[in-house]
Design a protein around this motif. Structure first.
Motif, PDB file in Angstrom:
ATOM      1  N   UNK A 174      47.585  34.936  49.275  1.00  0.00           N
ATOM      2  CA  UNK A 174      47.491  33.545  50.034  1.00  0.00           C
ATOM      3  C   UNK A 174      46.482  33.511  51.274  1.00  0.00           C
ATOM      4  N   UNK A 175      45.780  34.833  51.693  1.00  0.00           N
ATOM      5  CA  UNK A 175      44.893  34.774  52.466  1.00  0.00           C
ATOM      6  C   UNK A 175      43.698  34.153  52.189  1.00  0.00           C
ATOM      7  N   UNK A 176      43.169  34.268  50.778  1.00  0.00           N
ATOM      8  CA  UNK A 176      42.199  33.773  50.242  1.00  0.00           C
ATOM      9  C   UNK A 176      42.482  32.290  49.781  1.00  0.00           C
ATOM     10  N   UNK A 177      43.359  31.511  50.330  1.00  0.00           N
ATOM     11  CA  UNK A 177      43.560  30.040  50.117  1.00  0.00           C
ATOM     12  C   UNK A 177      43.672  29.389  51.313  1.00  0.00           C
ATOM     13  N   UNK A 178      43.582  29.909  52.377  1.00  0.00           N
ATOM     14  CA  UNK A 178      43.802  29.482  53.596  1.00  0.00           C
ATOM     15  C   UNK A 178      43.330  28.394  54.426  1.00  0.00           C
TER      16      UNK A 178
ATOM     17  N   UNK B 148      35.676  31.473  47.221  1.00  0.00           N
ATOM     18  CA  UNK B 148      36.562  32.244  46.245  1.00  0.00           C
ATOM     19  C   UNK B 148      36.685  31.587  45.058  1.00  0.00           C
ATOM     20  N   UNK B 149      36.458  30.228  44.738  1.00  0.00           N
ATOM     21  CA  UNK B 149      36.347  29.629  43.691  1.00  0.00           C
ATOM     22  C   UNK B 149      35.859  30.404  42.346  1.00  0.00           C
ATOM     23  N   UNK B 150      36.571  30.645  41.268  1.00  0.00           N
ATOM     24  CA  UNK B 150      36.237  31.111  40.252  1.00  0.00           C
ATOM     25  C   UNK B 150      35.110  30.387  39.044  1.00  0.00           C
ATOM     26  N   UNK B 151      35.579  29.034  39.205  1.00  0.00           N
ATOM     27  CA  UNK B 151      34.906  28.339  37.967  1.00  0.00           C
ATOM     28  C   UNK B 151      34.271  27.125  38.794  1.00  0.00           C
ATOM     29  N   UNK B 152      33.002  26.832  38.526  1.00  0.00           N
ATOM     30  CA  UNK B 152      32.246  25.593  39.113  1.00  0.00           C
ATOM     31  C   UNK B 152      32.247  24.598  38.202  1.00  0.00           C
TER      32      UNK B 152
END
Length: 337
Positions: free
Chosen positions: A11-15, A23-27
């Motif tokens: 969850x740290x990467x969604x805060x 950190x989005x994987x898909x654009x």
């Protein structure tokens, strides 16, 4: 402070919005989108399609405006479908240089030039009085090899009309090789072939058939793929690549993300996917009833197709999504102090 020892906390990467964006994987960008559009012979203004809220049958004048809007939004391309006034057994209106699809190609190309990839649906279903994607034999069955000759004629007419890309959607065996041969023999090596490689016999095409006023009686199961066949979709894509396709397609998109992922993983060439009319209309209908959040559902549906591996998505929301992305990106840019 919690006594729980959790060294790994995803969850740290969604805060925060900034972290989620980082950190989005898909654009998803406007250039990843192609707009399918219908042009109907005899119209003087755009006409709404009842089963596809917000989508129109266009006149030669209004299709120019739509193409210009697509350019302004940064959309990657436009795929044109023709709706003729008269049809016959072999779909002669499709290869007629004055036919509605070829006239629309010339109009759009004149309007946008090189600012948009102008694409043509290469098939016979819009132009035949029986609604099938090919020529019928004496027993009423689709004649694969006779159909290839007609596809070659359509290809040359569409290339002459200005199409940058031909979307081979008929699912005939050998269609890519036949069209490539015709184009190259005519000195049109520059024209791109998009092969509708894994095109399934889907129930989600219903609103599209309203849009093109299809005369189809029966079904297309002898040439489109069985919805239960995953490996066959890959096989068709590999065959089309071997025959010289420049791009391969999976259609429909949303219900065939597994096939799309397979093809994207294996393909050395671009892979596109078509978010078809039924997928569009279901979301619009649910949103109109207040059952889902319309914009979020639209964006999520297209992002999932990109996540599965599509380089480009054909969607009837192409301009709307592109405009929303442009507005969002403009808000993210902060002026320097």
């Amino acid at each position: 402070m919690s006594d729980v020892n959790l060294p790994i906390r995803p969850r740290r990467l969604r805060s925060s919005p900034a972290l989620r964006r980082l950190t989005s994987e898909t654009s998803l960008e406007p250039r990843h989108l192609v707009l399918p559009a219908f042009v109907r012979e005899g119209l003087t203004e755009a006409l709404p399609i009842g089963s596809m809220p917000g989508v129109m049958q266009h006149s030669l004048s209004s299709i120019r405006c739509l193409a210009a809007d697509a350019v302004d939004a940064g959309v990657g391309g436009i795929m044109l479908f023709g709706v003729p006034e008269e049809r016959d057994a072999t779909g002669t209106a499709g290869s007629n240089s004055a036919g509605i699809l070829n006239a629309a190609l010339r109009a759009v190309k004149e309007e946008v030039g090189e600012a948009l990839v102008v694409q043509a649906d290469l098939c016979l279903d819009e132009f035949t009085d029986h609604g099938h994607c090919g020529v019928l034999d004496a027993d009423g069955r689709v004649d694969n090899d006779a159909t290839l000759l007609r596809y070659q004629e359509l290809a040359l007419a569409q290339a002459e009309a200005g199409a940058d890309l031909l979307g081979l959607s008929g699912m005939m065996d050998g269609q890519v090789a036949a069209v490539r041969e015709a184009l190259d023999s005519a000195g049109r090596e520059d024209v791109i072939i998009l092969a509708y490689s894994a095109k399934y016999a889907s129930a989600f095409y219903g609103p599209f058939r309203d849009a093109v006023e299809s005369a189809l009686v029966g079904d297309r199961r002898t040439y489109q793929l069985d919805p239960g066949n995953r490996r066959e979709g890959m096989r068709e894509a590999l065959l089309d690549i071997d025959e010289g396709a420049d791009i391969v397609m999976v259609k429909p998109a949303g219900s065939y993300l597994d096939v799309l992922a397979d093809v994207a993983h294996a393909s050395p060439i671009p892979v596109w996917a078509y978010q078809v009319s039924g997928e569009y209309s279901m979301i619009e209908a649910a949103a109109a009833n207040g059952w889902i959040e319309r914009e979020r559902a639209i964006d999520e549906s297209v992002l999932s197709i990109r996540r599965a591996g599509a380089d480009v998505v054909l969607t009837y929301w192409a301009i709307e999504i592109a405009q929303r992305l442009n507005a969002l990106n403009s808000r993210k840019v902060r002026p320097r102090a």
